[in-house]
Design an enzyme around this catalytic site. Structure first.
Site, PDB file in Angstrom:
ATOM      1  N   GLY A 642      41.872  37.409  38.776  1.00 15.08           N
ATOM      2  CA  GLY A 642      42.113  36.498  39.882  1.00 15.08           C
ATOM      3  C   GLY A 642      40.871  36.267  40.723  1.00 15.08           C
ATOM      4  CE  LYS A 660      36.050  42.706  41.488  1.00 19.97           C
ATOM      5  NZ  LYS A 660      36.873  43.718  42.145  1.00 19.97           N
ATOM      6  CG  ASP A 756      46.653  45.668  42.203  1.00 20.26           C
ATOM      7  OD1 ASP A 756      47.840  45.673  41.816  1.00 20.26           O
ATOM      8  OD2 ASP A 756      45.851  44.768  41.901  1.00 20.26           O
TER       9      ASP A 756
END
Ligand SMILES: *[C@@H]1O[C@H](CO)[C@@H](O)[C@H](O)[C@H]1NC(C)=O
Ligand SMILES: *[C@@H]1O[C@H](CO)[C@@H](O)[C@H](O)[C@H]1NC(C)=O
Ligand SMILES: *[C@@H]1O[C@H](CO)[C@@H](O)[C@H](O)[C@H]1NC(C)=O
Ligand SMILES: *[C@@H]1O[C@H](CO)[C@@H](O)[C@H](O)[C@H]1NC(C)=O
Ligand SMILES: *[C@@H]1O[C@H](CO)[C@@H](O)[C@H](O)[C@H]1NC(C)=O
Length: 954
Positions: A642, A660, A756
Site C-alpha cells: 500500500g 522501501k 499490523d
C-alpha cells in the site's frame, strides 16, 4: 517592527492619501493587526478585502459582522484591536487550545455583539468588567478556559442574555447579585441557562438569583465551594428542569417548597452537608434523576413517597442514613433504571417483587444490613449488589450478588449494513464504510435524565438528532459515530463524537468551522431528557493540501496595499520599509527550509535533545540509493504494498539492502516520517528487521532495511517462495515472531505496539529465522500514562483485534490477537479472511479436543508434514487463548514465548540454539540448481544439531 504593523502603517497612509478611505479598510487593518498576535489564521486570509471569501468571516455592507474560527488550531493571543470591529455580531473562537492570554477590555466596545463563544481555549485572567457593555448579547459561553477572579457584576446588565456558560474555569468569589446601583445575575430575567459549575465560587447562593421573574431552565452550580442553605426562593422558579447543586458545602435542610418544581427532571444535591429530614417530593411529577447521596440527613425510614415519583429513572441515596426495608413498590416504577442506596442502614429482606420495571438495570445496596434476598435465583437483566451485607456472610448461593464488580458502559456506532473498509494512514472507516478523516471531539451531557448508559437507543437518538441538525443546515456530513461513553467523577456522560464528511474524504475549513459553530452555539439541540451539553473539538488536521498554503503566501497583502498606498511623498519611507521587509522574508525563508527538512540538523553534532537518537541508522542521499538500486530498475523491484515499492540494492561493501520507497500518495508527514525513523532506530533484536538508514530528499521518503533473503512467511505458506515449512520450522517461526513481539512489548521503553502483525510482515532470513517487519503502523506508548492508548483503528482485516476495533483502545493484547491469527495461519496456511470465512471461527468450530489432531485434519495444511506433530495440541490451545474475545483473557507475549519454547523442547529441539547458516547467499545456491535450499523433505539430522538439511556447495 512587525510585518502587520507595517501593513497597518501603510493603511493609515492610504487612509490619509486616498480621500475618505472606506471603513472596510479599517476592518482589514484590524484583522491584520489581530493576525499579528494570532498564529494559524486561515491561509486564505490574503488580499485586501476580508469580505471577499475570507474563511470564517461574514460581512454585511462591507463590514465584518461575524468571525467564527472554531477548532482551527489558532494560537497566540486576542489583541485589544478586536474592539475596533464595531459591526461585529458573532465571535466564535472555540476549541483553539493554544489561544491564551486575557480577554481584552476592549471586547466591551463591540456594541452589536449578540454571540460571544470562546469554549475550550486557554484564556486566563479575569473576565473583563466591560463585558457588561455588550447590551445586545444573547449568548455568552466562556466555559472550559482558565478564567480566574470574580464573575463581574456587570454581567447583570446584559438584559437580553439568554445563555450564560462560565463553567469549568477558576472563577472565585460569590455569585454576584444586584445591590443598589450595582447589577447582578438576578437582573437577567431572560436567562434560561446559568452554567457556573466546576469553578471555585464560594459564599452563599444568593436568594435573589431565584425569583418568579426568572426564566431559568438549567441551573448548574455543581463542584464549587458554595456554603449556607439552599435558598427557599429556588421553589419559585417554576420553569426549572435541571438543578445541580451537588459537590459544594451546602448545609441546612432542603427547602420543602422545591416540591413545587413540577418541571424538574434532574435534582442533584449530593456531596453536601445537608441535614434535617428529607422533604416529601411527591409533587415533582417530572423528576427522573434524584441524587441526594453523601449528606447528613437525620436517620429516616425508607420514604414511601419515592414509589410515587412516576418519572423516576434514577434514585441515588448513598450514605444518607436511610433505614428499614425498601418497599418493592419502588421497583414497580415503570421507568426505573438505577437504584443506588449504598452505605445506609437498610435491613430485613430485599424484595424486588415480580413486576419490577423492565428498564431496571442496577440495584446497588452495598454496605447495608440486609439479611435475605427474595429473588435469590437472580433477577433477569438486573445487576444486584449486596456486597458487605450480612447476607453475604452465608457461604453458598450468594456469589452472583456479593461480588462488587462494577458494570461497565460501552457503545460504539456500528457499521450501517456494510463491512468496514480497510483505510490507509489516518483515515477511518465511517459508519457507511467509507474511508475519511472525521472531525472529532468529546460530547459531554451534563445531566442526562436517564442512567442506563448501555441502552443503544439513547445513542441512536443522539446520532439521528445530530445528523438532522447537520442536514438542515446543509453541512456536508455523511454520518456520525459515537464511541467510548464514560461517566466522569462529576457525573457528566462523555463520549467521543466523529463527524464524517460526505462527497470527499476530508472537510474543508468552511466545513469544520460550520460544524464547530453548530455545536458551540447550541444550534444543535439534543432530544428531550438529554439535558444540557457541551462539545469540545479536537484540532482538525486534514484539510486538503491546497488549503495548506505556506505562511509566505500571506504576505501578498503587502503588495496589494503597497500598490494602493504609494504616493510620491511616502516613497522613501516605503523603500526603507521594503528593505526591512526583505530582511524579514529572508529570515522567514530560512525558517521555512528548516521546517521543510526536519532532518537538516541531524548530522550536525550538537547535544540538542531535538536530534533523535539514531545510533546506527544513517542518512542516505537520493543519488546514493539510486545507484545502489540500479536506478530503481524493474529488476530490482522485489515487491510492493500500500505504501509503495520495495527495491533490492547492494551497498558498495556488497551487503544487500531492501529500500522501501514511499509513493507520493502514501507519504507521511515530515514529522510522522521522522517519528517512524526514531522509533525504528530504537529497536534492535534479532527477530526484528533492522533499519540501516533512510533518505528524505528530493521529495522522496525511503527507508533502508537489511535485506531478508527468504521473503515473507506468507509467500512461504502459500508455496510461492519454494520453501518447505515443516512443523518444527513453523514452531521456530512462531517462536521468533513471538520473541520479536515480546521484545517490543516488554523490553523496549516505552513499549511499542506493532499494530499490523500478519504473515506478510514476518520475513524469513537465510536460516529461516523470523524477522518482524513493517513498523509503519506501530504505536509507541510514550504519550500514555495508562496501559492503553486510544487511537484510530488501524491494522489489517482478519488480523484485527475485535476488542480494539470496538473500543479503539489499543493495548499490547491487540498484537497478541493478531499473533494468534498468525498461529492459525501457520497451522492451516489459509488466509485469515477468505470468501467470507474467518479462520478463527473455522478453527474454533471444527475444534474437537477428544479427537486426534483436535479434529482439525481437514483444515491442517498438508505441507506441514505427515510425521507426528509434537506439541500440536498445545499450539492450538495457545492460539485459541491468543484470540480470546477479551484482551485480559489473552496471554502476554512473554508467556507465549515460554510455551513455544517448551513445545520445541518436548520435540527434542533446543530452542536457545541458533540454527546455523547454510549458505552465505541463497542466490549463489539457486544459481546452480533450480531447487530452493529449503525445499527438501529430509528429516533433521538432530545429532549434528542442525535442524535444517545441509546443502552442498555448488
Ligand atoms: C407527601 O405529600 C403528599 C401530598 O403533597 C401526601 O399526599 C402524602 O401523604 C405525603 N407523603 C408522605 C409520606 O408524607
Ligand atoms: C430494621 O431497622 C429498623 C430501624 O432501625 C427497626 O425498627 C426494625 O426492627 C429493623 N427490622 C429488621 C427486620 O431487622
Ligand atoms: C432503551 O431506551 C428507550 C428509550 O427510552 C426505551 O424505549 C427502550 O425500552 C429501552 N430499552 C431497553 C432494553 O431498556
Ligand atoms: C467547502 O466544501 C463545501 C462542501 O463540500 C463546498 O460547497 C465549498 O465550496 C467548499 N469551500 C471551499 C472554499 O472550497
Ligand atoms: C445560534 O443558535 C441560536 C439558537 O440557539 C439560533 O437562533 C441562531 O440562529 C444561531 N446563530 C446562527 C448564526 O446560526
Amino acid at each position: 517592527m512587525s510585518e502587520r504593523m507595517l501593513v497597518a502603517l501603510l493603511l493609515v497612509l492610504n487612509y490619509l492619501l486616498v480621500a475618505g478611505g472606506e471603513q472596510a479598510n479599517g476592518d482589514l487593518a484590524t484583522l491584520l493587526s489581530l493576525m499579528d498576535t494570532l498564529k494559524n489564521t486561515p491561509p486564505n486570509w490574503v488580499g485586501s478585502d476580508p469580505c471577499d471569501g475570507w474563511e470564517g468571516i461574514k460581512c454585511k455592507n462591507s463590514r465584518v459582522t461575524s468571525i467564527t474560527l472554531s477548532s482551527n488550531d489558532l494560537a497566540g493571543q486576542l489583541s485589544g484591536d478586536i474592539g475596533s470591529l464595531s459591526e461585529l455580531e458573532t465571535l466564535d473562537l472555540s476549541y483553539n487550545k493554544d489561544l491564551t492570554g486575557p480577554l481584552p477590555q476592549s471586547i466591551g466596545e463591540l456594541k452589536k455583539l449578540t454571540t460571544l463563544i470562546l469554549i475550550g481555549c486557554s484564556f486566563n485572567g479575569p473576565i473583563p468588567d466591560s463585558i457588561g457593555n455588550l447590551q445586545e448579547l444573547l449568548f455568552l459561553s466562556l466555559n472550559s478556559n482558565s478564567f480566574s477572579g470574580p464573575i463581574p457584576h456587570s454581567i447583570g446588565n446584559l438584559s437580553k442574555l439568554h445563555w450564560l456558560d462560565l463553567a469549568e474555569n477558576q472563577l472565585q468569589g460569590t455569585i454576584p447579585v444586584s445591590n443598589g446601583d450595582i447589577s447582578g445575575l438576578d437582573k437577567l430575567h431572560h436567562a434560561k441557562h446559568f452554567h457556573l459549575g466546576k469553578n471555585n465560587l464560594s459564599g452563599r447562593i444568593p436568594p435573589q438569583i431565584f425569583s418568579s421573574e426568572m426564566a431559568l431552565i438549567h441551573v448548574l452550580l455543581e463542584s464549587n465551594q458554595l456554603t449556607g442553605n439552599i435558598p427557599t426562593t429556588l421553589g419559585l422558579v417554576q420553569s426549572l428542569e435541571v438543578v445541580r447543586l451537588d459537590s459544594n458545602s451546602l448545609s441546612g435542610t432542603v427547602p420543602p417548597n422545591i416540591n413545587n418544581l413540577i418541571n424538574v427532571q434532574d435534582l442533584l444535591l449530593s456531596n453536601n452537608k445537608l441535614s434535617g429530614f428529607l422533604p416529601n417530593l411527591t409533587g415533582m411529577n417530572a423528576l427522573s434523576n434524584l441524587d441526594m447521596s453523601n449528606n447528613s440527613f437525620n436517620p429516616l425510614d425508607f420514604p414511601g413517597w419515592f414509589s410515587t415519583l412516576k418519572s423516576l429513572t434514577t434514585l441515588k441515596m448513598e450514605r444518607t442514613q436511610l433505614q428499614g426495608q425498601v418497599p418493592n413498590s419502588l421497583f414497580r416504577l415503570i421507568n426505573l433504571q438505577t437504584v443506588v442506596l449504598k452505605d445506609n442502614l437498610i435491613n430485613g429482606t430485599l424484595d424486588i417483587g415480580s413486576s419490577y420495571s423492565n428498564r431496571l438495570r442496577l440495584v446497588d445496596l452495598e454496605t447495608n444490613s440486609i439479611v435475605s434476598f427474595e429473588q435469590n435465583d437472580g433477577v433477569p437483566n438486573v445487576k444486584i449488589i449486596l456486597t458487605d451485607n450480612p447476607i453475604c456472610q452465608q457461604s453458598e448461593g450468594v456469589e452472583s450478588y456479593c461480588s462488587s464488580s462494577q458494570a461497565s458502559i460501552s457503545y460504539s456506532t456500528q457499521p450501517n449494513h456494510c463491512y468496514p473498509a480497510t483505510c490507509s494512514s489516518e483515515q477511518i472507516s465511517s459508519p457507511n464504510c467509507i474511508c475519511a478523516y472525521p472531525y472529532t471531539g468529546t460530547l459531554a451531557l451534563r445531566a442526562p435524565s436517564f442512567s442506563d448508559f448501555n441502552n443503544k437507543t439513547y445513542y441512536s437518538m443522539l446520532e439521528e438528532g445530530l445528523m438532522q441538525s447537520f442536514k438542515s443546515h446543509f453541512l456536508p456530513v455523511d454520518s456520525v459515530s459515537l464511541s467510548q461513553p464514560n461517566v466522569d467523577s462529576t457525573k457528566y456522560l462523555k463520549m467521543n463524537l466523529q463527524v464524517f464528511p460526505s462527497g470527499q474524504d476530508h472537510f474543508n475549513r468552511t466545513g469544520t468551522l460550520s460544524i464547530g459553530f453548530l455545536l458551540s452555539n447550541q444550534t444543535f439541540k439534543p432530544p428531550k431528557g438529554f439535558g444540557p451539553f457541551y462539545f469540545l473539538a479536537d484540532t482538525y488536521e486534514h484539510y486538503g493540501s491546497s488549503e495548506r498554503l505556506t505562511e509566505s503566501s500571506k504576505s501578498s497583502n503587502i503588495g496589494i496595499i503597497i500598490g494602493a498606498a504609494v504616493g510620491g511623498s511616502v516613497l522613501i519611507l516605503l523603500l526603507l520599509l521594503a528593505g526591512l521587509y526583505a530582511f524579514r522574508q529572508k529570515k522567514r525563508a530560512e525558517k521555512a527550509i528548516d521546517q521543510s527538512n526536519p532532518f537538516r540538523r541531524w548530522d550536525t553534532v550538537k547535544s540538542n535533545t531535538e536530534i533523535p537518537q539514531l545510533k546506527e541508522a544513517r542518512m542516505f542521499s537520493f543519488e546514493e540509493l539510486k545507484k545502489y538500486a540500479k536506478k530503481f530498475s524493474q529488476d530490482n523491484d522485489i515487491g510492493s504494498g500500500g505504501f509503495g515499492k520495495v527495491y533490492k540494492g547492494t551497498l558498495p561493501n556488497g551487503k544487500l539492502i531492501a529500500i522501501k520507497r514511499a509513493q507520493k500518495e502514501s507519504m507521511q508527514g515530515k514529522l510522522e516520517f521522522k517519528a517512524e525513523i526514531e522509533l525504528l532506530s530504537r529497536v534492535h533484536h534479532k527477530n526484528l528487521v533492522s533499519l540501516l538508514g533512510f533518505c528524505f530528499e528530493q521529495g522522496e521518503q525511503m527507508l533502508v532495511y537489511e535485506y531478508v533473503q527468504n521473503g515473507s512467511l506468507k509467500d512461504a505458506l502459500i508455496g510461492k517462495s519454494g520453501i518447505k515449512l515443516d512443523w518444527i520450522r513453523r514452531l521456530r517461526v512462531a517462536l521468533g515472531t513471538a520473541r520479536g513481539l515480546a521484545y517490543l512489548h516488554e523490553l523496549v521503553n516505552p513499549p511499542i505496539i506493532h499494530r499490523d502483525i500478519k504473515s506478510n510482515n514476518v520475513l524469513l532470513d537465510d536460516r529461516l529465522n523470523a524477522k518482524v517487519s513493517d513498523f509503519g503502523l506501530s504505536k509507541s506508548m510514550v504519550d500514555s500514562e495508562k496501559d492503553h492508548v486510544t487511537t484510530q483503528v488501524k491494522g489489517t482485516m482478519g488480523y484485527l483485534d475485535p476488542e480494539y476495533y470496538m473500543s479503539q483502545q489499543l493495548t499490547e493484547k491487540s498484537d497478541v490477537y493478531s499473533f494468534g491469527v498468525l498461529m492459525l495461519e501457520l497451522i492451516t496456511a489459509r488466509r485469515p479472511l477468505e470468501r467470507g470465512r474467518y479462520i478463527v471461527k473455522e478453527v474454533s468450530n471444527a475444534l474437537d479436543k477428544t479427537k486426534e489432531l483436535y479434529g482439525l485434519h481437514e483444515i491442517v495444511d498438508p505441507a506441514i508434514g505427515l510425521s507426528t506433530l509434537n506439541g500440536f495440541d498445545k499450539f492450538v490451545d495457545m492460539s485459541m487463548r491468543c484470540v480470546e474475545e477479551s484482551g485480559c483473557d489473552r496471554p502476554k507475549m512473554g508467556d507465549v514465548v515460554k510455551e513455544i519454547e517448551n513445545m520445541l523442547k518436548s520435540a527434542g529441539i533446543n530452542p536457545i540454539d541458533e540454527s546455523p547458516s547454510i549458505s552465505s547467499s541463497y542466490e549463489e545456491v539457486s544459481r546452480g540448481s533450480s531447487s530452493h535450499p529449503y525445499n527438501s523433505n529430509e528429516t533433521f539430522d538432530m545429532s549434528a544439531g542442525l535442524p535444517y538439511p545441509k546443502v552442498d556447495p555448488v
